[in-house]
Every structure is written in C-alpha cells, then in structure tokens.
Design a protein around this motif. Structure first.
Motif, PDB file in Angstrom:
ATOM      1  N   SER A  29      33.811  30.160  45.122  1.00 31.38           N
ATOM      2  CA  SER A  29      32.515  30.607  44.705  1.00 31.38           C
ATOM      3  C   SER A  29      32.721  31.596  43.450  1.00 31.38           C
ATOM      4  CB  SER A  29      31.879  31.385  46.174  1.00 31.38           C
ATOM      5  OG  SER A  29      32.520  32.607  45.899  1.00 31.38           O
ATOM      6  N   ILE A  30      31.189  31.831  42.962  1.00 32.28           N
ATOM      7  CA  ILE A  30      31.191  32.486  41.756  1.00 32.28           C
ATOM      8  C   ILE A  30      31.370  33.845  42.148  1.00 32.28           C
ATOM      9  CG2 ILE A  30      30.502  30.780  40.304  1.00 32.28           C
ATOM     10  CD1 ILE A  30      27.367  31.953  40.847  1.00 32.28           C
ATOM     11  N   THR A  31      30.922  34.174  43.446  1.00 38.34           N
ATOM     12  CA  THR A  31      30.912  35.445  44.034  1.00 38.34           C
ATOM     13  C   THR A  31      32.426  36.000  43.877  1.00 38.34           C
ATOM     14  OG1 THR A  31      29.040  34.936  45.255  1.00 38.34           O
ATOM     15  CG2 THR A  31      30.455  37.097  45.750  1.00 38.34           C
ATOM     16  N   GLU A  32      33.178  35.118  44.418  1.00 39.62           N
ATOM     17  CA  GLU A  32      34.628  35.474  44.358  1.00 39.62           C
ATOM     18  C   GLU A  32      35.320  35.392  42.960  1.00 39.62           C
ATOM     19  OE1 GLU A  32      38.517  36.827  45.676  1.00 39.62           O
ATOM     20  OE2 GLU A  32      36.300  36.825  46.576  1.00 39.62           O
ATOM     21  N   LEU A  33      34.940  34.740  42.306  1.00 38.37           N
ATOM     22  CA  LEU A  33      35.373  34.633  41.101  1.00 38.37           C
ATOM     23  C   LEU A  33      35.270  35.911  40.162  1.00 38.37           C
ATOM     24  CD1 LEU A  33      34.579  30.772  39.830  1.00 38.37           C
ATOM     25  CD2 LEU A  33      36.809  31.716  40.332  1.00 38.37           C
ATOM     26  N   GLN A  34      33.928  36.381  40.328  1.00 39.25           N
ATOM     27  CA  GLN A  34      33.581  37.632  39.703  1.00 39.25           C
ATOM     28  C   GLN A  34      34.543  38.705  40.201  1.00 39.25           C
ATOM     29  OE1 GLN A  34      29.717  39.717  40.479  1.00 39.25           O
ATOM     30  NE2 GLN A  34      29.328  39.596  38.212  1.00 39.25           N
ATOM     31  N   ARG A  35      34.823  38.641  41.526  1.00 39.78           N
ATOM     32  CA  ARG A  35      35.754  39.921  41.979  1.00 39.78           C
ATOM     33  C   ARG A  35      37.102  39.709  41.287  1.00 39.78           C
ATOM     34  NH1 ARG A  35      33.945  38.101  47.530  1.00 39.78           N
ATOM     35  NH2 ARG A  35      32.087  39.284  48.153  1.00 39.78           N
ATOM     36  N   LYS A  49      34.726  51.280  35.198  1.00 33.18           N
ATOM     37  CA  LYS A  49      34.163  52.361  34.013  1.00 33.18           C
ATOM     38  C   LYS A  49      32.789  51.576  33.612  1.00 33.18           C
ATOM     39  CE  LYS A  49      38.075  55.035  32.661  1.00 33.18           C
ATOM     40  NZ  LYS A  49      39.049  53.850  33.320  1.00 33.18           N
ATOM     41  N   ARG A  50      31.877  52.441  32.711  1.00 30.37           N
ATOM     42  CA  ARG A  50      30.819  51.814  32.257  1.00 30.37           C
ATOM     43  C   ARG A  50      30.996  50.710  31.517  1.00 30.37           C
ATOM     44  NH1 ARG A  50      25.975  55.426  30.154  1.00 30.37           N
ATOM     45  NH2 ARG A  50      25.826  56.107  32.255  1.00 30.37           N
ATOM     46  N   GLU A  51      31.817  50.759  30.520  1.00 35.61           N
ATOM     47  CA  GLU A  51      32.129  49.659  29.509  1.00 35.61           C
ATOM     48  C   GLU A  51      32.789  48.427  30.291  1.00 35.61           C
ATOM     49  OE1 GLU A  51      35.682  52.910  29.258  1.00 35.61           O
ATOM     50  OE2 GLU A  51      33.344  52.916  29.419  1.00 35.61           O
ATOM     51  N   ASP A  52      33.482  48.598  31.427  1.00 34.64           N
ATOM     52  CA  ASP A  52      33.926  47.813  32.161  1.00 34.64           C
ATOM     53  C   ASP A  52      33.014  46.770  32.785  1.00 34.64           C
ATOM     54  OD1 ASP A  52      36.827  48.433  31.782  1.00 34.64           O
ATOM     55  OD2 ASP A  52      36.767  49.940  33.166  1.00 34.64           O
ATOM     56  N   TRP A  53      32.028  47.540  33.449  1.00 39.79           N
ATOM     57  CA  TRP A  53      30.925  46.694  33.784  1.00 39.79           C
ATOM     58  C   TRP A  53      30.028  45.892  32.987  1.00 39.79           C
ATOM     59  CZ3 TRP A  53      30.477  45.871  38.838  1.00 39.79           C
ATOM     60  CH2 TRP A  53      30.856  46.596  39.684  1.00 39.79           C
ATOM     61  N   ASP A  92      21.005  40.442  51.200  1.00 46.88           N
ATOM     62  CA  ASP A  92      19.814  40.995  51.238  1.00 46.88           C
ATOM     63  C   ASP A  92      19.644  41.617  49.741  1.00 46.88           C
ATOM     64  OD1 ASP A  92      19.071  40.119  53.719  1.00 46.88           O
ATOM     65  OD2 ASP A  92      19.526  41.928  54.555  1.00 46.88           O
ATOM     66  N   ASN A  93      18.282  41.478  49.215  1.00 50.40           N
ATOM     67  CA  ASN A  93      18.006  42.186  47.816  1.00 50.40           C
ATOM     68  C   ASN A  93      17.748  43.748  48.307  1.00 50.40           C
ATOM     69  OD1 ASN A  93      15.683  42.171  49.120  1.00 50.40           O
ATOM     70  ND2 ASN A  93      14.281  41.228  47.577  1.00 50.40           N
ATOM     71  N   LYS A  94      17.749  44.616  47.100  1.00 49.75           N
ATOM     72  CA  LYS A  94      17.625  45.933  47.350  1.00 49.75           C
ATOM     73  C   LYS A  94      16.404  46.449  48.394  1.00 49.75           C
ATOM     74  CE  LYS A  94      19.841  47.293  42.855  1.00 49.75           C
ATOM     75  NZ  LYS A  94      19.604  47.667  41.784  1.00 49.75           N
ATOM     76  N   GLY A 104      25.510  43.376  39.356  1.00 53.57           N
ATOM     77  CA  GLY A 104      24.738  43.468  38.051  1.00 53.57           C
ATOM     78  C   GLY A 104      23.560  42.732  37.938  1.00 53.57           C
ATOM     79  N   GLN A 105      22.961  42.813  36.670  1.00 51.03           N
ATOM     80  CA  GLN A 105      21.611  41.974  36.480  1.00 51.03           C
ATOM     81  C   GLN A 105      21.728  40.498  36.447  1.00 51.03           C
ATOM     82  OE1 GLN A 105      20.162  43.743  32.828  1.00 51.03           O
ATOM     83  NE2 GLN A 105      19.513  45.522  33.679  1.00 51.03           N
ATOM     84  N   ILE A 106      23.145  40.058  36.376  1.00 54.73           N
ATOM     85  CA  ILE A 106      23.181  38.365  36.607  1.00 54.73           C
ATOM     86  C   ILE A 106      22.348  38.020  37.842  1.00 54.73           C
ATOM     87  CG2 ILE A 106      25.327  38.714  37.862  1.00 54.73           C
ATOM     88  CD1 ILE A 106      26.348  36.461  35.979  1.00 54.73           C
ATOM     89  N   VAL A 107      22.454  38.612  38.833  1.00 55.94           N
ATOM     90  CA  VAL A 107      21.805  38.181  40.164  1.00 55.94           C
ATOM     91  C   VAL A 107      20.352  37.730  39.957  1.00 55.94           C
ATOM     92  CG1 VAL A 107      20.937  40.321  41.028  1.00 55.94           C
ATOM     93  CG2 VAL A 107      21.738  38.639  42.423  1.00 55.94           C
ATOM     94  N   ASP A 108      19.716  38.502  39.053  1.00 58.44           N
ATOM     95  CA  ASP A 108      18.400  38.180  38.706  1.00 58.44           C
ATOM     96  C   ASP A 108      18.012  36.817  37.780  1.00 58.44           C
ATOM     97  OD1 ASP A 108      17.248  40.331  40.203  1.00 58.44           O
ATOM     98  OD2 ASP A 108      17.805  41.529  38.292  1.00 58.44           O
TER      99      ASP A 108
END
Length: 247
Positions: free
Chosen positions: A96-102, A115-119, A155-157, A168-172
């Motif tokens: 899944s792309i969820t696991e690929l992001q991990r 860190k912030r730059e890593d995100w 669930d969303n926030k 991150g914002q990619i979910v939107d």
C-alpha cells in the motif's frame, strides 16, 4: 497509444479485501507488495527483483508479476523500468502507499526523529512518486491501462470521516489525483426476513459522502456504491467499448 485508461485509489479498514479487489485488475498485473498480502492470493504469479533483472515478458503462464518491496530504492527502480516502456504489463498496483510512505521515512532518516526539513522532503517525494506512477497511463508509447493505489483508512482529525492514511497535506490532495477514489467496506448479508445469512458483501463507495472520502470524475458511469466490486468490470463500465475485455 491506449486511451481507455483509469487510475484508482482504494482505501478501507484492515482486512476488508483491498488487495483482493486490486488483484481483479486486467492482467498481466505488476504488483508492488509492501505489506506481504499478495502471498495469500490464489493467483498465477511470477516473482521479480527489479534490482537484478529486467521485467519478465508476459507469456501467458502467469497473471501477476510480484515485487516484494523492502526499500524505497525498489520503487525508484521499478519506475525507471516502467517509464522506459520496456514492459508488457497492463496494470500496476501499489499496495500500500501507506506502507510505502513509512519506508520512505526510513530511507530519509533511518531510526532518527523526523525534522521539519525531512517532512518537507517526504511530502515532495511521495507526491512525485504517486503522480509519476499515475501518469504511466499517459506514457507516449506503452501506457498502462490501469494504475491502482491501495491505502489504509483512518478517521480524520474531527473524527467524522474515513480518509486515506497518509502523513501531511497529501491526504487532502491525494483523492483528486486519481480518476476514482473509493472507500471499501464489508457488510453482513441478510435475507428477505432480515436474518443474517452468514455471508458478507464487499461494497465500494465512489461518490462524495459525509462518512468517507470518495469521488469520481468518470461522469457518473459508476454507481455511487459498487456491490462486489471488480476493477476490470469498473473499467468496462467506464469504457463500454471494452465489453469484450477479459481479465
């Protein structure tokens, strides 16, 4: 150039059949398996290590070309092969792309804290790979007919809606990058008297809904809820000229 193409995002809770649904894509299928779920499917398959050899040529003896994804570099190498046009696949599944992001997070920082730059880099890289894979349906010489992204759900926030599990914002933005974004769930089947039969039915929601993230841009050619969904059948529904298509 093949014009009858479609990109699909399937998200849903654990063990509702997302992988099984993805495996109904037109063959031959290239399955990028980051979670290990494809080993349980009863399909004719061949294994491929893209770091060592070119893609196998489809010869009718297998339906699924299976790639075990243990590192982000595997994804990079697979994309290079597909972008070259040197393959015989009709469908691509990222599961899944969820696991690929991990895995991408691990590739960036190992066991260290992000860190912030890593995100920022994580989101840019994930954004790029999803768009690049989707755009293989537009390849100038050898386009894929179907690209399927599988994702976990959360669930969303606000706790009011099921959305794909991504950082991150990619979910939107993710649901807008594909032709069909569907939420998959399972329901118990009841008879005419309202009694449970012991069977279960898979259902895929494809329209905007207050309970889950979904949507389509195929001009309503798919119902709002697809019962017992099948990717090949969905492709035919979107392109009636493909009525003779067989999986």
């Amino acid at each position: 150039m093949m014009l009858e193409t479609i990109s699909v995002l399937i998200h849903g809770d654990s063990k509702v059949g997302k992988t099984t649904l993805a495996a109904t894509s037109p063959i031959p299928i290239l399955a990028l398996d980051a979670e290990g779920g494809w080993k349980f499917l009863q399909v004719r398959r061949i294994d491929w290590d893209p770091m060592l050899t070119p893609p196998p040529v489809y010869d009718g003896t297998w339906d699924v070309c299976h790639v075990t994804v243990m590192s982000w570099q595997t994804i990079v190498q697979v994309y290079q092969w597909l972008a070259s046009g040197q393959h015989t696949f009709r469908s691509l599944v990222l599961d899944s792309i969820t696991e690929l992001q991990r895995q991408l997070m691990t590739n960036l920082v190992g066991s260290e804290q992000m860190k912030r730059e890593d995100w920022g880099k994580l989101l840019r890289e994930m954004d790029k790979v999803i768009r690049d894979m989707r755009n293989l349906t537009r390849h100038p010489t050898n386009p894929l007919q179907v690209v399927v992204f599988v994702a976990e759900s959360r669930d969303n926030k606000a706790g009011t809606k099921k959305v794909p599990t991504m950082q991150g914002q990619i979910v939107d933005s993710l649901p807008y990058w594909v032709d069909v974004c569907g939420y998959l769930w399972v329901e118990d089947v009841v008879d005419v008297n309202g009694q449970y039969t012991g069977e279960q039915a898979r259902r895929l929601g494809t329209r905007k809904n207050q309970n889950y993230e979904a949507g389509e841009r195929v001009q309503g050619r798919l119902p709002a809820i697809v019962d017992y969904p099948n990717i090949t059948s969905m492709l035919i529904a979107v392109y009636p000229s493909l009525q003779q298509l067989t999986q």
